[in-house]
Design a protein around this motif. Structure first.
Motif, PDB file in Angstrom:
ATOM      1  N   GLU B 111       0.840  -1.212   0.000  1.00 56.03           N
ATOM      2  CA  GLU B 111       0.000   0.000   0.000  1.00 56.03           C
ATOM      3  C   GLU B 111       0.870   1.256   0.000  1.00 56.03           C
ATOM      4  OE1 GLU B 111      -3.023   0.131   3.076  1.00 56.03           O
ATOM      5  OE2 GLU B 111      -3.360  -2.022   2.869  1.00 56.03           O
ATOM      6  N   GLN B 116      -1.042   6.808  -4.052  1.00 56.76           N
ATOM      7  CA  GLN B 116      -1.122   7.842  -5.091  1.00 56.76           C
ATOM      8  C   GLN B 116      -1.157   9.253  -4.506  1.00 56.76           C
ATOM      9  OE1 GLN B 116      -1.468   7.200  -8.710  1.00 56.76           O
ATOM     10  NE2 GLN B 116      -0.552   5.323  -7.927  1.00 56.76           N
ATOM     11  N   LYS B 223      -0.396  -2.129  -9.463  1.00 57.70           N
ATOM     12  CA  LYS B 223      -0.909  -0.769  -9.586  1.00 57.70           C
ATOM     13  C   LYS B 223      -2.189  -0.758 -10.432  1.00 57.70           C
ATOM     14  CE  LYS B 223       1.169   3.790 -10.192  1.00 57.70           C
ATOM     15  NZ  LYS B 223       2.446   4.477 -10.425  1.00 57.70           N
ATOM     16  N   ALA B 224      -2.133  -1.476 -11.535  1.00 56.95           N
ATOM     17  CA  ALA B 224      -3.303  -1.543 -12.418  1.00 56.95           C
ATOM     18  C   ALA B 224      -4.474  -2.207 -11.690  1.00 56.95           C
ATOM     19  CB  ALA B 224      -2.946  -2.322 -13.689  1.00 56.95           C
ATOM     20  N   ALA B 226      -4.983  -2.285  -8.473  1.00 53.59           N
ATOM     21  CA  ALA B 226      -5.465  -1.430  -7.381  1.00 53.59           C
ATOM     22  C   ALA B 226      -6.357  -0.308  -7.902  1.00 53.59           C
ATOM     23  CB  ALA B 226      -4.276  -0.842  -6.611  1.00 53.59           C
ATOM     24  N   SER B 227      -6.114   0.124  -9.140  1.00 52.71           N
ATOM     25  CA  SER B 227      -6.911   1.240  -9.637  1.00 52.71           C
ATOM     26  C   SER B 227      -8.160   0.771 -10.384  1.00 52.71           C
ATOM     27  CB  SER B 227      -6.058   2.154 -10.537  1.00 52.71           C
ATOM     28  OG  SER B 227      -5.527   1.396 -11.600  1.00 52.71           O
ATOM     29  N   ASN B 228      -8.350  -0.528 -10.453  1.00 53.16           N
ATOM     30  CA  ASN B 228      -9.577  -1.062 -11.081  1.00 53.16           C
ATOM     31  C   ASN B 228     -10.747  -1.089 -10.102  1.00 53.16           C
ATOM     32  OD1 ASN B 228      -8.763  -1.430 -13.668  1.00 53.16           O
ATOM     33  ND2 ASN B 228      -8.080  -3.558 -13.385  1.00 53.16           N
TER      34      ASN B 228
END
Lengths: 228, 228
Positions: B111, B116, B223-224, B226-228
Motif C-alpha cells: 500500500e 497515489q 498498480k493496475a 489497485a486502480s480497477n
C-alpha cells in the motif's frame, strides 16, 4: 475461587461459539464473560489489543485470541479425550485448510443480504453456492461415510462450519435463498441437523428467531459500513 | 525414482519460502517444481483447485495448500528434530497468532509503494509502523533474550516473518522508508540479520537486486489492479 479458564464472548457471534463447543467437548469448567455491542470492556481491550475482538480465552489469566487458534489451544492444553483435531497429520492439514476457508467464505452470505442490485446479488449467490459445493465435497471426503467431518465424533472442522449454522439459517430467511437443500448439498443438510442436535452443541447455537431479532439491529450497521 | 515429497513454488514468493525453510530444517529431500508468472500449470490447478496458488506441498501425491498450514504439516508429518512449532501449547498459540497476523499485515508495505497521494502514503506507513512495533514487542516476549522468536533455534514464527525479509528490503528501497532500524526496531533488526545468515535460510531468501528486477515487472500489475 476464580476459575482458571475464562472466555470472553458475545452470544450471536459464531466466533465465540467455536470455543464454547470445544470447551464443552473437553469438559472444561470455565467462567463465561459476555461482552456487549455497545462498548468493549477494559478486559477485552487489554487481552486482545491487536484486534479488540471476541472471543478471547484466558487460561491462568494468559490470553489466547482468534477462534480457530483458541480451538487448537484448547485441544493441546487439555489433552483429555476426545481430541478435537484428528490424529493424522494429513487429516489435520485438510481440516485446518477448510476451517480457514470457511472463515473467508462465510461473509459472502452477508454480501447476498446487502446486495443493492440483482447483478451484485447474483454474483454473491454464486460465491455462496461455490463454497457450499466445495464443502459438500469436502464433507464426503473427510467423513468417509461417517456422521461428521471428523468421523464418528464432532471435531475441529465440524465446529468451524457448525458455529455458523445459526447465521446460515438467518441469511436463508433474510435473503430468501435455500442454501442447504437435498438436491445440491444432501450430505451437509443431514450433517447440519445431526450437528445442531448434538449434546455438545445444542446449547450454544442461538435460536434463529433470537438471531433474527439481533440481525434487525446489526444489518443496518453493516449496510451503512458497506456504503461508506 | 520419484521423490515422495514435491513442492510447487515460485522463487520470489514469500509464501513458497516458508515451506522451503521448513523442509530444510527437517532435512526432507524433495523435488522442487518452479511455477511461472505466465500461466499456472495443470498440476497446480489440479492440486489447489480452491485458490490456484503456490505453494502446494505434495506428499505421496496428496496435496497440502496454504503456506502456514504446510509448515505445520511438515512439522507433524516429519517428526524428526528440530521441531518447528514450540512444545508448549501457549507458545504454539502465540506463534500461530502472530504468524497469521503477519500474513494480514505485510501487504501494507505494498500500500505504501502504490500510494497515489501523500495522505494515503502516510496512512499506509502508519500501518506498517504499527505492525513493526507490535512485532518488535512480540519478539522480545517470545524470544526471552534468545536469538530467535523460537528461542535458540529458528522456528515457526521466525519462518513466518523471515520469509518476507527479501520483500521488506525491496519495499524499503521502492518506498524510501526505513522499516527496520536501531531506534524503533532494535531487536528485529538484529534478528533479521541473524535469520538471513542462518544455514537453513540463506539459500532461500532471494537477493534484493534480483527481487527488485522482478518488482519492476510485478508492481505495475499491482498498480493496475489497485486502480480497477
Amino acid at each position: 475461587m476464580a476459575k482458571e479458564v475464562k472466555l470472553l464472548g458475545f452470544w450471536p457471534s459464531p466466533f465465540a461459539i467455536k470455543p464454547k463447543i470445544a470447551l464443552h467437548l473437553k469438559s472444561v469448567d470455565y467462567e463465561y464473560i459476555e461482552e456487549t455491542l455497545q462498548s468493549k470492556s477494559d478486559l477485552l481491550l487489554k487481552t486482545n489489543p491487536v484486534y479488540k475482538k471476541i472471543p478471547v480465552l484466558l487460561h491462568h489469566n494468559k490470553p489466547i485470541c482468534e477462534s480457530l487458534n483458541i480451538d487448537e489451544y484448547i485441544d493441546e492444553a487439555f489433552p483429555s479425550t476426545p481430541s478435537i483435531l484428528p490424529a493424522e497429520p494429513y487429516d489435520r492439514a485438510i481440516q485446518r485448510f477448510w476451517a480457514a476457508y470457511i472463515d473467508e467464505w462465510f461473509p459472502t452470505f452477508r454480501e447476498v443480504a446487502l446486495a443493492q442490485s440483482e447483478e451484485v446479488r447474483a454474483a454473491a449467490i454464486e460465491k455462496v453456492k461455490e463454497g457450499l459445493s466445495l464443502l459438500e465435497d469436502a464433507f464426503v471426503k473427510c467423513s468417509k461415510g461417517k456422521p461428521f467431518f471428523s468421523g464418528d465424533n464432532i471435531g475441529y472442522l465440524d465446529i468451524a462450519l457448525g458455529s455458523y449454522l445459526g447465521w446460515l439459517y438467518v441469511y436463508e430467511k433474510l435473503s430468501n435463498i435455500n442454501a442447504l437443500n437435498k438436491e445440491e448439498t444432501p450430505s451437509l443438510l443431514t450433517w447440519a441437523e445431526r450437528f445442531s442436535a448434538a449434546d455438545a452443541v445444542k446449547d450454544y447455537i442461538p435460536e434463529v428467531d433470537k438471531l433474527m431479532e439481533f440481525a434487525k439491529i446489526i444489518m443496518p450497521r453493516f449496510k451503512a459500513a458497506a456504503s461508506n
